[in-house]
Design an enzyme around this catalytic site. Structure first.
Site, short mmCIF file in Angstrom:
data_model
loop_
_atom_site.label_atom_id
_atom_site.label_comp_id
_atom_site.label_asym_id
_atom_site.label_seq_id
_atom_site.Cartn_x
_atom_site.Cartn_y
_atom_site.Cartn_z
N ARG A 88 0.82 -1.22 -0.02
CA ARG A 88 -0.22 0.18 0.02
C ARG A 88 0.85 1.31 -0.05
O ARG A 88 0.32 2.43 -0.06
CB ARG A 88 -0.99 -0.03 1.29
CG ARG A 88 -2.41 -0.48 1.05
CD ARG A 88 -2.93 -0.38 2.21
NE ARG A 88 -4.38 -0.55 2.17
CZ ARG A 88 -5.26 -1.56 2.62
NH1 ARG A 88 -4.63 -2.60 2.57
NH2 ARG A 88 -6.70 -1.25 2.66
N ARG A 127 -21.46 -3.41 3.52
CA ARG A 127 -20.91 -4.56 3.63
C ARG A 127 -20.89 -5.07 4.95
O ARG A 127 -20.98 -4.40 5.92
CB ARG A 127 -19.31 -4.40 3.16
CG ARG A 127 -18.51 -5.49 3.66
CD ARG A 127 -17.18 -5.63 3.02
NE ARG A 127 -16.11 -4.36 3.71
CZ ARG A 127 -15.13 -4.24 3.16
NH1 ARG A 127 -14.48 -5.30 2.25
NH2 ARG A 127 -14.14 -3.35 3.63
N ARG A 160 -18.04 -3.70 9.72
CA ARG A 160 -16.65 -3.25 10.10
C ARG A 160 -16.48 -1.67 10.71
O ARG A 160 -17.06 -0.81 10.30
CB ARG A 160 -15.51 -3.39 9.10
CG ARG A 160 -14.75 -4.80 8.89
CD ARG A 160 -14.18 -5.12 7.62
NE ARG A 160 -13.22 -4.00 7.43
CZ ARG A 160 -12.39 -4.13 6.56
NH1 ARG A 160 -12.36 -5.09 5.57
NH2 ARG A 160 -11.35 -2.93 6.24
N ARG A 171 -10.30 6.84 4.24
CA ARG A 171 -9.55 5.59 3.57
C ARG A 171 -9.11 6.08 2.20
O ARG A 171 -8.10 5.61 1.65
CB ARG A 171 -10.25 4.17 3.89
CG ARG A 171 -10.19 3.52 5.21
CD ARG A 171 -11.15 2.72 5.57
NE ARG A 171 -10.85 1.39 4.97
CZ ARG A 171 -11.78 0.56 4.72
NH1 ARG A 171 -13.09 0.64 5.27
NH2 ARG A 171 -11.62 -0.51 3.84
#
Ligand code: AMP
Length: 218
Positions: A88, A127, A160, A171
């Site tokens: 990353r 999600r 999450r 993010r």
């Protein structure tokens, strides 16, 4: 096949890695999963990593690269692997290059999933993840047969902490600032293949298979 999946959070890297690893017998290595496991087990690494993960920041390179090197050491990676969420940063990419060169197992391809912000937000806010086996569902796109329960292991599904809208936005920012430059890094090495992360699971999977055939990876 030795692959890296690159793309913003919510691009479908984890889902495609699951499908590809099953289809081609590759080891699926997700640094996100390894870190969440460490957090769950309250290890010293997990406790340190949690501070960054909860805010949507990157965990320091030393922690993550050490984790990957350990994983390589203790797994049979000779049949091939898929790196999902790693590297990353440029530093991580350089350390990965070095580790793979030492093992004489260079990368075959880096799949970049280009994905729009709308898709990212819809996917991540909806999600739900199984707390037992880690399988990903979506309240609209991939709903479980019984609400809140995993189809595969009956584990409880959870949202999450870092899939809340504010953290998702951070993010995405972190991705743009620290990870996006890896597209150029791998482009120069001639390893990048681009596909749309906006596509549904099966459509993207068939495109990936086409890419593998064209490049004689399968
Ligand atoms: P993921 O499951 O890949 O979305 O990762 C969840 C979180 O774990 C990220 O937001 C980071 O905080 C951390 N993480 C995962 N992989 C890395 C990595 N390669 N480098 C730094 N932090 C990572």
């Amino acid at each position: 096949m030795r692959l890296v999946l690159l793309g913003p959070p919510g691009a479908g890297k984890g889902t495609q890695a699951n499908v590809l690893s099953q289809k081609y017998g590759l080891l699926h290595i997700s640094t996100g999963d390894l870190l969440r496991e460490a957090v769950k087990n309250k290890t010293p690494v997990g406790q340190e990593a949690k501070k960054f993960m909860d805010k949507g920041e990157l965990v320091p390179d030393e922690i993550v690269t050490q984790m990957i090197i350990e994983k390589f050491k203790h797994s049979d990676i000779s049949p091939g692997f898929i790196l999902d969420g790693f590297p990353r940063t440029k530093r991580q990419a350089q350390i990965l290059d070095q580790a793979l060169a030492e093992l004489n197992l260079p990368l075959d391809m880096v799949l970049y999933f280009e994905t729009g912000e709308d898709t990212i937000l819809k996917r991540l806010t909806g999600r739900r993840v199984c707390q037992n086996c880690g399988y990903n569902f979506h309240i609209v796109n991939i709903p479980p047969k019984n609400e809140g329960i995993c189809d595969y292991c009956s584990g409880k599904l959870y949202h999450r902490q870092d899939d809340k809208e504010e953290t998702i936005r951070n993010r995405i920012k972190v991705y743009n600032e620290q990870t996006r430059e890896l597209i150029d890094y791998y482009q120069i090495k001639g390893l990048i293949k681009k596909a749309s992360g906006d596509l549904e699971v099966e459509a993207l999977f068939s495109i990936l298979q086409k890419i593998f055939k064209e490049t004689r990876l399968i």
